[in-house]
Design an enzyme around this catalytic site. Structure first.
Site, PDB file in Angstrom:
ATOM      1  N   LYS A  73     -81.942 -30.766   8.410  1.00 47.91           N
ATOM      2  CA  LYS A  73     -83.124 -31.144   9.178  1.00 47.91           C
ATOM      3  C   LYS A  73     -82.913 -30.891  10.672  1.00 47.91           C
ATOM      4  O   LYS A  73     -81.790 -30.778  11.135  1.00 47.91           O
ATOM      5  CB  LYS A  73     -83.489 -32.611   8.903  1.00 47.91           C
ATOM      6  CG  LYS A  73     -83.650 -32.923   7.408  1.00 47.91           C
ATOM      7  CD  LYS A  73     -84.824 -32.175   6.776  1.00 47.91           C
ATOM      8  CE  LYS A  73     -84.728 -31.996   5.266  1.00 47.91           C
ATOM      9  NZ  LYS A  73     -84.973 -33.168   4.467  1.00 47.91           N
TER      10      LYS A  73
HETATM   11  C1  LIG Z   1     -85.101 -33.838   3.110  1.00 53.29           C
HETATM   12  C2  LIG Z   1     -86.341 -34.513   2.664  1.00 53.29           C
HETATM   13  C3  LIG Z   1     -86.337 -35.789   2.065  1.00 53.29           C
HETATM   14  C4  LIG Z   1     -85.074 -36.481   1.644  1.00 53.29           C
HETATM   15  O1  LIG Z   1     -84.212 -36.746   2.662  1.00 53.29           O
HETATM   16  P1  LIG Z   1     -82.620 -36.858   2.410  1.00 53.29           P
HETATM   17  O2  LIG Z   1     -82.136 -37.260   3.765  1.00 53.29           O
HETATM   18  O3  LIG Z   1     -82.139 -35.515   1.988  1.00 53.29           O
HETATM   19  O4  LIG Z   1     -82.404 -37.891   1.383  1.00 53.29           O
HETATM   20  C5  LIG Z   1     -87.549 -36.370   1.768  1.00 53.29           C
HETATM   21  N1  LIG Z   1     -88.711 -35.752   2.020  1.00 53.29           N
HETATM   22  C6  LIG Z   1     -88.760 -34.527   2.566  1.00 53.29           C
HETATM   23  C7  LIG Z   1     -90.087 -33.892   2.825  1.00 53.29           C
HETATM   24  C8  LIG Z   1     -87.582 -33.863   2.889  1.00 53.29           C
HETATM   25  O5  LIG Z   1     -87.626 -32.622   3.399  1.00 53.29           O
END
Ligand SMILES: *Cc1c(COP(=O)(O)O)cnc(C)c1O
Length: 412
Positions: A194
């Site tokens: 992210k």
């Molecule tokens: C990455 C993501 C998640 C989950 O987050 P994690 O930190 O990987 O558990 C949830 N929703 C969206 C849209 C994501 O891109």
């Protein structure tokens, strides 16, 4: 051909290496304290900086050990339970919605809008009919803010809590206001891919005290619950929470803090690259560029997923087009992850928390835009570093070459 090493895949490795300041803070933390002691140290610092990042429009921020955990806490806090459902888009990352299953709730899928890739409120109107729905989840897909005007209206009309999943949308704005500040609660994943990352981590933000109390008890029993849960009935649970512990470690908070400090610069470069790439695509015959209305800001522009035009898709096919692009040193692929209805968790559930679907499933025929976009999208690299510009010149040139080649193939 261009056999230059700079065209190796990926062009631009991610995540970025730590700065010296980040490394020394991690080492100092290791020497000083490796436990979590309520809302203190780097955890409190990161949470405060994150609120400032959202223009101080949220009063509370609570970190978790993943975005998925933060979403589970949010769903609990917003009332997802056995016998209820949450409503969300059918083409997104599964964890936007699936934590609701762990609470015994069901998930109702709505179609997406082809332009924004966010939930379609017309489809949501059709599928919500008889479900005991509690939460509307909007995902600001690939960094593009959902229509928050319609989202708020829809949630009010149907008596739903509004949850924003901003995991793709760090820095994105709708009419000048940061996403994550519209809903009853919002979650940003801070996973390594992210735009702001902790390694593993997530953060929940809200202005609602009840959400704070409940979400804190889900993730943070003992110290933090003792000092931060205000409702007298809920406070009784401070030492045990509800049986889970899903809070963030101080090490991840340090990584997240430094990632947030470097954010603005990275995003500036990403915008330059992607705006140029998008305008090149707009001049081709066989690709659909993204249409970005003036009222939104793409922020971190988490993913760049333009479409193959229908005729080229039907005559040449995505696999062939991807192959042509990769042969020309463009790091393009078919996006991973399809329509959620095709995941066993969403379609059968026999082996999971809920046992059997409580809510009538949305039929695949209602999700036609989701299936169409999943089939025709391409995944392009997103750049986040200044370069000498030769890489983007390369994409400019080669995209036009592939476009011409597709034209020829269409006509044979
Ligand atoms: C990455 C993501 C998640 C989950 O987050 P994690 O930190 O990987 O558990 C949830 N929703 C969206 C849209 C994501 O891109």
């Amino acid at each position: 051909m261009h056999d230059d090493g700079s065209l190796a895949f990926p062009h631009d490795p991610w995540p970025l290496p730590p700065s010296e300041a980040e490394e020394s803070e991690l080492v100092a933390q290791r020497r000083d304290d490796i436990s979590i002691r309520g809302r203190t140290g780097p955890i409190a610092e990161f949470e405060d900086e994150f609120k400032a990042f959202l223009d101080d429009r949220v009063e509370h921020a609570i970190t978790f050990n993943s975005g998925t955990s933060a979403l589970q806490a949010a769903y609990f806090a917003l009332g997802a339970r056995r016998g209820t459902a949450v409503l969300g888009p059918a083409l997104t990352y599964h964890a936007a919605l699936s934590p609701a299953f762990s609470l015994g709730a069901d998930v109702l899928l709505a179609d997406i809008e082809p332009d924004s890739r966010c939930i379609s409120f017309d489809s949501a109107e059709r599928v919500i009919a008889e479900a005991n729905c509690r939460v509307l989840t909007v995902v600001h897909q690939w960094g593009r803010p959902a229509d928050m005007h319609r989202a708020t209206e829809f949630a009010e009309k149907h008596g739903l809590k509004l949850l924003e999943d901003c995991s793709h949308a760090h820095g994105s704005k709708y009419r000048g206001r940061p996403v994550g500040t519209f809903g009853d609660a919002a979650v940003f994943s801070l996973q390594a891919n992210k735009a702001v990352f902790a390694g593993e981590g997530g953060i929940l933000v809200t202005n609602d005290e009840t959400v704070v109390d409940r979400a804190t008890l889900v993730g943070h029993y003992r110290d933090r619950s003792r000092s931060q849960v205000h409702d007298p009935q809920l406070r009784e649970y401070w030492s045990t929470g509800f049986g889970l512990k899903t809070r963030m470690s101080p090490f991840n908070a340090i990584v997240a803090k430094h990632s947030l400090h470097a954010f603005a610069n990275r995003m500036k470069w990403r915008h330059q690259w992607l705006e140029r790439l998008n305008s090149t695509l707009a001049r081709t015959r066989n690709f659909e560029a993204l249409d970005i209305p003036s009222e939104i800001d793409m922020g971190a522009w988490y993913g760049f997923k333009p479409l193959i035009r229908r005729e080229a898709y039907e005559t040449v096919g995505r696999d062939r087009i991807v192959e042509m692009m990769r042969a020309r040193y463009m790091d393009v692929s078919a996006p991973s992850g399809g329509v959620l209805l095709d995941q066993p968790l969403y379609s059968s559930k026999t082996h999971t928390w809920t046992q059997a679907p409580a809510v009538a499933q949305t039929p695949a025929s209602e999700l036609s835009a989701a299936y169409d976009i999943a089939a025709r999208a391409l995944s392009f690299p997103t750049f986040h570093r200044p370069t000498d510009g030769s890489l983007i010149d390369h994409y400019d040139r080669e995209l036009r070459t592939v476009d011409t080649a597709i034209e020829r193939l269409k006509n044979v």
